[in-house]
Design an enzyme around this catalytic site. Structure first.
Site, PDB file in Angstrom:
ATOM      1  N   CYS A 113       0.928  -1.183   0.051  1.00  0.00           N
ATOM      2  CA  CYS A 113      -0.149  -0.066  -0.133  1.00  0.00           C
ATOM      3  C   CYS A 113       0.815   1.197   0.088  1.00  0.00           C
ATOM      4  O   CYS A 113       0.308   2.413  -0.153  1.00  0.00           O
ATOM      5  CB  CYS A 113      -0.957   0.019   1.154  1.00  0.00           C
ATOM      6  SG  CYS A 113      -2.185  -1.413   1.210  1.00  0.00           S
ATOM      7  N   HIS A 248      -3.207   7.326   3.191  1.00  0.00           N
ATOM      8  CA  HIS A 248      -3.495   6.286   2.834  1.00  0.00           C
ATOM      9  C   HIS A 248      -4.974   5.623   3.109  1.00  0.00           C
ATOM     10  O   HIS A 248      -5.308   5.806   4.425  1.00  0.00           O
ATOM     11  CB  HIS A 248      -2.425   5.076   3.046  1.00  0.00           C
ATOM     12  CG  HIS A 248      -3.044   3.497   2.642  1.00  0.00           C
ATOM     13  ND1 HIS A 248      -3.541   3.138   1.553  1.00  0.00           N
ATOM     14  CD2 HIS A 248      -3.007   2.401   3.414  1.00  0.00           C
ATOM     15  CE1 HIS A 248      -3.978   1.982   1.452  1.00  0.00           C
ATOM     16  NE2 HIS A 248      -3.649   1.474   2.490  1.00  0.00           N
ATOM     17  N   ASN A 278     -10.298   0.273   0.402  1.00  0.00           N
ATOM     18  CA  ASN A 278      -8.756   0.459   0.725  1.00  0.00           C
ATOM     19  C   ASN A 278      -8.322   0.013  -0.882  1.00  0.00           C
ATOM     20  O   ASN A 278      -8.166  -1.168  -1.086  1.00  0.00           O
ATOM     21  CB  ASN A 278      -8.140  -0.222   1.899  1.00  0.00           C
ATOM     22  CG  ASN A 278      -6.808  -0.623   1.794  1.00  0.00           C
ATOM     23  OD1 ASN A 278      -5.950  -0.052   0.638  1.00  0.00           O
ATOM     24  ND2 ASN A 278      -6.193  -0.901   2.718  1.00  0.00           N
TER      25      ASN A 278
HETATM   26  O1  UT7 Z   1      -3.479  -1.289   3.831  1.00  0.00           O
HETATM   27  C1  UT7 Z   1      -3.193  -1.804   4.889  1.00  0.00           C
HETATM   28  C2  UT7 Z   1      -4.268  -2.792   5.237  1.00  0.00           C
HETATM   29  N1  UT7 Z   1      -4.618  -2.984   6.403  1.00  0.00           N
HETATM   30  C3  UT7 Z   1      -5.428  -2.348   7.347  1.00  0.00           C
HETATM   31  O2  UT7 Z   1      -5.567  -0.937   7.137  1.00  0.00           O
HETATM   32  C4  UT7 Z   1      -5.772  -2.829   8.721  1.00  0.00           C
HETATM   33  C5  UT7 Z   1      -6.025  -1.954   9.628  1.00  0.00           C
HETATM   34  N2  UT7 Z   1      -6.994  -2.855  10.792  1.00  0.00           N
HETATM   35  C6  UT7 Z   1      -8.136  -2.525  10.523  1.00  0.00           C
HETATM   36  O3  UT7 Z   1      -8.749  -1.556   9.809  1.00  0.00           O
HETATM   37  C7  UT7 Z   1      -9.102  -2.960  11.760  1.00  0.00           C
HETATM   38  O4  UT7 Z   1      -8.327  -3.790  12.534  1.00  0.00           O
HETATM   39  C8  UT7 Z   1     -10.109  -4.031  11.198  1.00  0.00           C
HETATM   40  C9  UT7 Z   1     -11.126  -3.199  10.423  1.00  0.00           C
HETATM   41  C10 UT7 Z   1      -9.587  -5.054  10.230  1.00  0.00           C
HETATM   42  C11 UT7 Z   1     -10.848  -4.725  12.275  1.00  0.00           C
HETATM   43  O5  UT7 Z   1     -11.457  -3.851  13.309  1.00  0.00           O
HETATM   44  P1  UT7 Z   1     -11.056  -4.130  14.856  1.00  0.00           P
HETATM   45  O6  UT7 Z   1     -11.833  -3.081  15.742  1.00  0.00           O
HETATM   46  O7  UT7 Z   1      -9.756  -4.269  14.986  1.00  0.00           O
HETATM   47  O8  UT7 Z   1     -11.638  -5.685  14.994  1.00  0.00           O
HETATM   48  P2  UT7 Z   1     -11.165  -6.945  15.603  1.00  0.00           P
HETATM   49  O9  UT7 Z   1     -10.085  -7.572  14.402  1.00  0.00           O
HETATM   50  O10 UT7 Z   1     -10.456  -6.865  16.935  1.00  0.00           O
HETATM   51  O11 UT7 Z   1     -12.269  -7.919  15.690  1.00  0.00           O
HETATM   52  C12 UT7 Z   1     -13.412  -7.474  16.657  1.00  0.00           C
HETATM   53  C13 UT7 Z   1     -14.363  -8.509  16.327  1.00  0.00           C
HETATM   54  C14 UT7 Z   1     -14.137 -10.239  16.165  1.00  0.00           C
HETATM   55  O12 UT7 Z   1     -14.967 -10.911  16.897  1.00  0.00           O
HETATM   56  P3  UT7 Z   1     -14.829 -11.526  18.476  1.00  0.00           P
HETATM   57  O13 UT7 Z   1     -13.450 -12.334  18.180  1.00  0.00           O
HETATM   58  O14 UT7 Z   1     -14.842 -10.237  19.342  1.00  0.00           O
HETATM   59  O15 UT7 Z   1     -15.852 -12.290  18.699  1.00  0.00           O
HETATM   60  C15 UT7 Z   1     -13.988  -9.984  14.759  1.00  0.00           C
HETATM   61  O16 UT7 Z   1     -14.146 -11.666  14.679  1.00  0.00           O
HETATM   62  O17 UT7 Z   1     -15.127  -8.243  15.214  1.00  0.00           O
HETATM   63  C16 UT7 Z   1     -15.029  -9.470  14.323  1.00  0.00           C
HETATM   64  N3  UT7 Z   1     -15.209  -9.030  12.918  1.00  0.00           N
HETATM   65  C17 UT7 Z   1     -16.241  -8.579  12.343  1.00  0.00           C
HETATM   66  N4  UT7 Z   1     -17.469  -8.654  12.733  1.00  0.00           N
HETATM   67  C18 UT7 Z   1     -18.407  -8.444  11.784  1.00  0.00           C
HETATM   68  C19 UT7 Z   1     -14.078  -9.070  12.322  1.00  0.00           C
HETATM   69  N5  UT7 Z   1     -14.511  -8.607  10.879  1.00  0.00           N
HETATM   70  C20 UT7 Z   1     -15.646  -8.371  11.080  1.00  0.00           C
HETATM   71  C21 UT7 Z   1     -16.749  -8.193  10.006  1.00  0.00           C
HETATM   72  N6  UT7 Z   1     -18.012  -7.945  10.410  1.00  0.00           N
HETATM   73  N7  UT7 Z   1     -16.419  -7.720   8.682  1.00  0.00           N
END
Ligand code: UT7
Length: 329
Positions: A113, A248, A278
């Site tokens: 990215c 980004h 993204n």
């Molecule tokens: O260009 C570089 C690319 N990468 C990035 O920019 C990624 C940067 N990170 C992020 O944008 C965020 O970390 C995410 C959007 C990917 C995730 O958000 P988060 O607030 O960090 O969530 P998390 O990974 O801590 O997950 C929290 C919960 C989990 O459930 P449990 O284990 O607490 O039951 C996930 O399974 O949210 C769940 N979850 C979802 N629920 C509904 C993860 N993705 C989803 C989804 N819909 N799409």
């Protein structure tokens, strides 16, 4: 000689996929996706469309905006982590053929990215030796790289391309500084196999992108601060001197956390991920083109870009917008 951006262009596939549509085939909701990312929809390439097609479309618009013709180009540099072919030819070769840019050298840059930021600095360096106009493109078909059954990643990404034409001029301004950095200790945080190294866990599977989202999020907020602070300090500026910060377009929450941490108004950051998702290496040049084409950039404006991605890679550019000055010179 100063290196100026004299034209921009961007291209997004026609098809739009909303969060609601994703929630029909994945265990997710529009509410979850928007509240965690700021993304509502993304553009997805048609089956017969991919990275080089989007790159060519964006390139043609950037050339038209600059008035540079394909035969004047000395170099075409493409940043992508979703190349048409896993091996070769490179995307830049395909773009060169499609444009008929017969005199241009071709080079692909892989910094995920952060690719467009890296490609711009590579162009700036090469132009010291060959000052002919250079076309820099960020282009991606991320929809072919993500696992559409993995709700942690597929909801984030979209397809698209953005391009910039660089020209060397005696007028001061243009690209003033660049920071390019890497942190290989985070190489496992965003990962996609498919090269010559066998990865036991991935054997027999398609080489989809895998990511530790939370770890990447924390890294991004830290480096946004590090890069933006260094860019302004190195030029003896303050953050308030920046007319626009172009981050980004990964996640609006990352930008909001950065604005709070750095005590910068959120309005200083341009965001369009709500409708693009993204688009990896294409995200910054697409955003730059939107700003340019909607008349939001004034002559003399100081702009900073900041990006991060797999590798880990990260960096930023400090630029002074001079396009209107050069046109009327
Ligand atoms: O260009 C570089 C690319 N990468 C990035 O920019 C990624 C940067 N990170 C992020 O944008 C965020 O970390 C995410 C959007 C990917 C995730 O958000 P988060 O607030 O960090 O969530 P998390 O990974 O801590 O997950 C929290 C919960 C989990 O459930 P449990 O284990 O607490 O039951 C996930 O399974 O949210 C769940 N979850 C979802 N629920 C509904 C993860 N993705 C989803 C989804 N819909 N799409």
């Amino acid at each position: 000689m100063f290196i100026h951006i004299t034209g921009t262009g961007s291209c997004l596939p026609e098809k739009v996929v909303t969060n609601d549509e994703l929630s029909m085939r994945l265990d997710t909701t529009d509410e979850w996706i928007f509240s965690h990312t700021g993304i509502h929809s993304r553009h997805i390439a048609a089956p017969d469309e991919c990275t080089s097609d989007l790159a060519v479309c964006a390139a043609k618009k950037a050339l038209e905006d600059s008035g540079v013709t394909p035969d004047q180009l000395g170099m075409i540099i493409v940043a992508s982590s979703s190349s048409d072919y896993l091996g070769f030819p490179t995307v830049s070769c395909l773009v060169q053929e499609a444009l008929g840019a017969k005199q241009a050298g071709v080079l692909d840059v892989q910094a995920a990215c952060t690719g467009f930021i890296y490609a711009m600095q590579v162009a700036r360096g090469l132009m010291q030796f060959d000052p002919r106009p250079t076309l820099v493109i960020g282009a991606e078909t991320m929809s072919r790289v993500v696992d559409w059954s993995d709700r942690n990643t597929c909801i984030l990404f979209g397809d698209g391309a953005g391009a910039a034409v660089l020209e060397g001029k005696e007028t001061p301004g243009g690209i003033r500084d660049a920071i390019l950095k890497g942190d290989g200790t985070g190489s496992g945080m965003i990962f996609r196999a498919g090269g010559v190294r066998a990865v036991p866990a991935e054997q027999g599977k398609l080489p989809f992108l895998r990511m530790n989202g939370r770890a990447v999020f924390n890294f991004a907020v830290k480096i946004f601060d590090e890069v933006l602070s260094a860019l302004v300090q190195r030029s003896k500026l303050v953050l308030n001197d920046l007319a626009q910060i172009i981050p980004h377009q990964a996640n609006a929450r990352i930008v909001e956390a950065t604005a709070r941490r750095m005590k910068v108004p959120l309005s200083s950051f341009f965001m369009n991920m709500e409708t693009t998702g993204n688009t990896s290496a294409a995200s910054i040049p697409i955003a730059l083109d939107v700003l340019n084409k909607t008349g939001k950039l004034k002559a003399g404006d100081l702009l900073a870009t900041v990006g991060f991605g797999a590798g880990l890679t990260y960096g930023g550019l400090l630029m002074q917008w001079t396009k209107p000055l050069l046109q009327h010179a």
